[in-house]
Design a protein around this motif. Sequence first.
Motif, short mmCIF file in Angstrom:
data_model
loop_
_atom_site.label_atom_id
_atom_site.label_comp_id
_atom_site.label_asym_id
_atom_site.label_seq_id
_atom_site.Cartn_x
_atom_site.Cartn_y
_atom_site.Cartn_z
N ALA A 143 -0.49 -36.53 27.07
CA ALA A 143 -0.59 -35.07 26.95
C ALA A 143 0.76 -34.40 27.13
N LYS A 144 1.68 -35.02 27.87
CA LYS A 144 2.99 -34.42 28.07
C LYS A 144 3.77 -34.32 26.76
N ASP A 145 3.49 -35.22 25.81
CA ASP A 145 4.17 -35.20 24.51
C ASP A 145 3.48 -34.31 23.49
N ALA A 146 2.37 -33.68 23.87
CA ALA A 146 1.61 -32.84 22.93
C ALA A 146 2.29 -31.49 22.76
N ASN A 147 2.15 -30.93 21.56
CA ASN A 147 2.69 -29.59 21.27
C ASN A 147 1.60 -28.55 21.07
N ILE A 148 0.47 -28.96 20.51
CA ILE A 148 -0.64 -28.05 20.26
C ILE A 148 -1.83 -28.54 21.08
N ILE A 149 -2.36 -27.68 21.94
CA ILE A 149 -3.43 -28.06 22.87
C ILE A 149 -4.66 -27.22 22.55
N GLY A 150 -5.79 -27.85 22.43
CA GLY A 150 -7.06 -27.15 22.27
C GLY A 150 -7.78 -27.06 23.59
N ILE A 151 -8.10 -25.85 24.03
CA ILE A 151 -8.89 -25.64 25.25
C ILE A 151 -10.35 -25.68 24.85
N LEU A 152 -11.01 -26.77 25.17
CA LEU A 152 -12.38 -27.02 24.74
C LEU A 152 -13.34 -26.50 25.81
N VAL A 153 -14.05 -25.42 25.51
CA VAL A 153 -14.95 -24.79 26.48
C VAL A 153 -16.31 -25.46 26.36
N GLY A 154 -16.70 -26.19 27.39
CA GLY A 154 -17.97 -26.91 27.39
C GLY A 154 -18.99 -26.29 28.30
N VAL A 203 -4.09 -32.70 21.81
CA VAL A 203 -4.88 -33.05 22.99
C VAL A 203 -5.83 -31.90 23.27
N PHE A 204 -6.97 -32.21 23.89
CA PHE A 204 -7.97 -31.20 24.26
C PHE A 204 -8.10 -31.16 25.78
N VAL A 205 -8.20 -29.94 26.33
CA VAL A 205 -8.49 -29.74 27.75
C VAL A 205 -9.95 -29.31 27.85
N TYR A 206 -10.78 -30.15 28.46
CA TYR A 206 -12.22 -29.92 28.48
C TYR A 206 -12.59 -29.17 29.75
N VAL A 207 -12.99 -27.91 29.60
CA VAL A 207 -13.42 -27.08 30.72
C VAL A 207 -14.94 -27.18 30.81
N SER A 208 -15.42 -27.96 31.76
CA SER A 208 -16.86 -28.17 31.91
C SER A 208 -17.13 -28.47 33.37
N CYS A 209 -18.37 -28.86 33.67
CA CYS A 209 -18.71 -29.19 35.05
C CYS A 209 -18.09 -30.53 35.41
N ALA A 210 -18.13 -30.85 36.70
CA ALA A 210 -17.41 -32.03 37.19
C ALA A 210 -17.95 -33.32 36.61
#
Length: 498
Positions: free
Chosen positions: A282-293, A339-346
């Motif tokens: 993820a450190k090498d990523a330039n475009i990040i998708g915030i995935l709302v779950g 890369v995607f950042v998944y915002v969801s429950c634990a």
Amino acid sequence: MEFQSNYEILRTAEFIRSRGVSRVALQFPDELLKDSTQVAKALRRELGNGVRLYVMADTAYGSCCVDEVGASHVDAECVVHYGHACMSPTSTLPALFVFGKAFINVNACAESLHQCLSISNKPVLVLYGLEYAHAVQDLKSTMCKLLLSSESNQKLYYSEVACSSINPSGYNIKDKEQPESHGDAIADGKVLKTLESGVTNKLESGTKYTLGGLTWITPLEHKMEDYLLFWIGSDNPAFANMVLTFNGCEIVRYDAEDCKLLNDFSHQKRILKRRYFLVEKAKDANIIGILVGTLGVAGYLHIIQQMKELIERDGKKSYTIVMGRPNPAKLANFPECDVFVYVSCAQTALLDSKEFLAPVITPFEAVLAFTRGRQWTGEYIMDFQNLMTSDTGEIVDDNEGARFSFLKGCYVEDLQPHENNGDQLERSLALAEMTEKALNVRNQSTDTVLFKGTARSGAEYLAARSYQGLSMQYENAPLQSYVVGRTGRASGYENEKE
């Protein structure tokens, strides 16, 4: 698993009456829908015709969360959640959690627990799946007899259901109903604050921990690494959450279905190595998708905004995507995202599959990846509720030195935040002009952006795609004469001979 006992039906009916609601949503996971008919009939007999019950057959997101989105479709005023629950705090609707009663041989479990006490020199902390909360009192009584007969001095601690003493409606649930012995819990979206996974609070007498709906207190002089964790339940997301959160502890698991004691969890701890690899990627990523779950867990809007600021501060571009249950086919529609950042429950945040074209990381991993100068110390936080109150780190001034990329095997220079802010408007106009010509112009220079991975926005990525779409304009295209086709019916065209 048992749900329709007289106690549980009466307790659920009392919960609904105490709030004076007339529309109630009953949420069942897919594997328990077969019990929904009997439960709804029993509740209808207790509540009468003044309350309308709705069974939600398919949740919008994970089954462990309270589906406030689905409940809003029928204007439900409260939700009764059945089965396994992650105990994530709700945002608007009050909820009653009915865990059910999974079968367990208490005597066999007590023997296995006593065996662990006799072998280990560490104090033992008992954790369990919420479906086994009903058997904790019997387990305590049985263990007291065994310890008295063996004259053991080993210390034994038990966790409790975290929200059993919450009082959203003004009456004392613990004194009246004794929910901890039956495995039920009440949660209210406005006052529920004790269900945050992995929270540690320093008290005068010790440190309070909460994880997945359970809570316990340890002395201040002890750390969690000093304990042997005894888990009662199956190898499910709740157990994986516990293994990752307390990865430095010695853990054993009692399988209640097979009455076996297991202590080999190398496959679970190997997940940490995989997660560290995804953080480095993820450190090498330039475009990040915030995935709302999730659209119901309290604080999800705040953590989304926090992720946006974190990504922008690191000089990267982010896009917010709202999606139900993510799968490789859905995420493949957004190839621009590295890369995607998944915002969801634990308990649904770990989406780790080789079928995904881009890695999916948790908000905690995003903090590690996009905070300059921050190193992973081994701690792991599954629930984003903790990140909302914690410090995500400060920007480290490392403009003079390049960052070493473990994946590329060389030093790379990231786009600095001040460069991103200063040239943002100018770059946006340039990318807009490039996108206008993307359908007609194709050259080697734009393709190299895609293959070298230097695209910094979705517009630049689209302009660099090898497929440029159908071009309706022809540059110096030679004219071709028209060819007259066949006329008539297929059974006999006019130009065919009889």
